[in-house]
Design an enzyme around this catalytic site. Structure first.
Site, PDB file in Angstrom:
ATOM      1  CG  HIS A 191      -0.803  -5.931   7.204  1.00 27.73           C
ATOM      2  ND1 HIS A 191      -0.594  -6.872   8.128  1.00 27.73           N
ATOM      3  CD2 HIS A 191      -0.594  -6.379   5.847  1.00 27.73           C
ATOM      4  CE1 HIS A 191      -0.568  -8.101   7.289  1.00 27.73           C
ATOM      5  NE2 HIS A 191      -0.530  -7.780   5.874  1.00 27.73           N
TER       6      HIS A 191
ATOM      7  CG  HIS B 282       4.448  -8.373   4.420  1.00 22.10           C
ATOM      8  ND1 HIS B 282       3.932  -7.127   3.491  1.00 22.10           N
ATOM      9  CD2 HIS B 282       3.113  -8.759   4.469  1.00 22.10           C
ATOM     10  CE1 HIS B 282       2.690  -7.252   3.180  1.00 22.10           C
ATOM     11  NE2 HIS B 282       2.042  -7.866   3.879  1.00 22.10           N
TER      12      HIS B 282
ATOM     13  CD  GLU C 214      -3.699  -7.375   3.204  1.00 24.01           C
ATOM     14  OE1 GLU C 214      -3.811  -8.387   3.977  1.00 24.01           O
ATOM     15  OE2 GLU C 214      -2.473  -6.814   3.075  1.00 24.01           O
TER      16      GLU C 214
ATOM     17  CG  HIS D  27       0.454 -12.237   5.370  1.00 24.61           C
ATOM     18  ND1 HIS D  27      -1.153 -12.212   5.116  1.00 24.61           N
ATOM     19  CD2 HIS D  27       0.715 -11.093   5.115  1.00 24.61           C
ATOM     20  CE1 HIS D  27      -1.387 -11.012   4.352  1.00 24.61           C
ATOM     21  NE2 HIS D  27      -0.223 -10.345   4.476  1.00 24.61           N
TER      22      HIS D  27
END
Length: 239
Positions: free
Chosen positions: A97, A99, A78, A167
């Protein structure tokens, strides 16, 4: 290597370690920082868990997500997510980014994530949600193509934060200290909002409170203090 770039890459390693220590990042997730002298370049680790990232893992990329010198290393799938955020937002100097588990309930329900305490004012208003299905149907749920990365960047807009449906989340800021502050406070706000909802309807910050408080917290003095605190917690303190 110019001294400011040398120091910045050291801070990128530290930002990875901080966000892993604080529970924002786990075995997955990634942090990137824009080149201080080449706005069309940025740095991100090779594909490695953030808590293990070292200087030797860092690669330089262009704004298509292509490494300028792969050095035989495999980048994150990514990486293009960061590339296209930097391309869309010249003001952004650092991105992450993640989670974070506390944030995930707001990606799997229709309940908006909103600033509920003053330290999370930098989230802005209700955090937008990017749903890859709107443009791409069923996917592997990774932001791993230019088209998906550009769509994700559009969902972020001019803000600091965006949720990814089922996500995770992404954050963007004008510096690594600001990025760490926003990502950690996003996680804390999600925890507090979730707990508050069990008691009733939370009182959220007003638009004016969000604007005034975020402007203050994103200034030099609060960020220096927070960055020193998080560095120390991750084992990078000093006397």
């Amino acid at each position: 290597m110019p001294q400011d770039l040398h120091a910045l890459l050291g801070d990128l390693v530290i930002a990875n370690r901080i966000l892993a220590h604080e529970g924002v990042l786990d075995d997955f997730g990634h942090v990137a920082v824009r080149h201080p002298e080449r706005p069309d370049r940025f740095f991100c680790s090779r594909s490695r868990s953030p808590e293990l990232v070292t200087r030797d893992d860092l690669l330089e990329f262009d704004l298509d997500g292509t490494p300028t010198d792969p050095k035989g290393l495999k980048p994150y799938l990514e990486t293009v997510l960061h590339a296209r955020l930097f391309a869309a937002r010249p003001d952004v100097k650092a991105t992450v980014h993640h989670h974070a588990p506390a944030v995930l309930p707001f990606t799997v329900t229709d309940v908006p994530l909103r600033p509920v305490f003053h330290m999370a004012a930098s989230l802005g208003g209700p955090v937008p949600v990017w749903d890859s299905r709107d443009e791409f149907g069923d996917t592997n749920m990774l932001v791993d193509t230019m088209a998906k990365a550009d769509s994700h960047a559009r969902a972020l807009g001019g803000g600091t934060s965006v949720l990814l449906r089922n996500h995770g989340a992404s954050n963007a800021a004008h510096s690594l200290p600001a990025l760490v502050f926003i990502a950690v406070r996003m996680m804390q706000n999600a925890e507090l909002q979730y707990r508050s909802m069990s008691l009733g309807t939370p009182r959220f910050l007003t638009e004016g409170e969000i604007r005034l408080t975020a402007d203050m917290q994103m200034s030099e003095r609060p960020l220096d203090r927070a960055w020193a605190y998080y560095r120390a917690r991750a084992g990078y303190g000093g006397i």
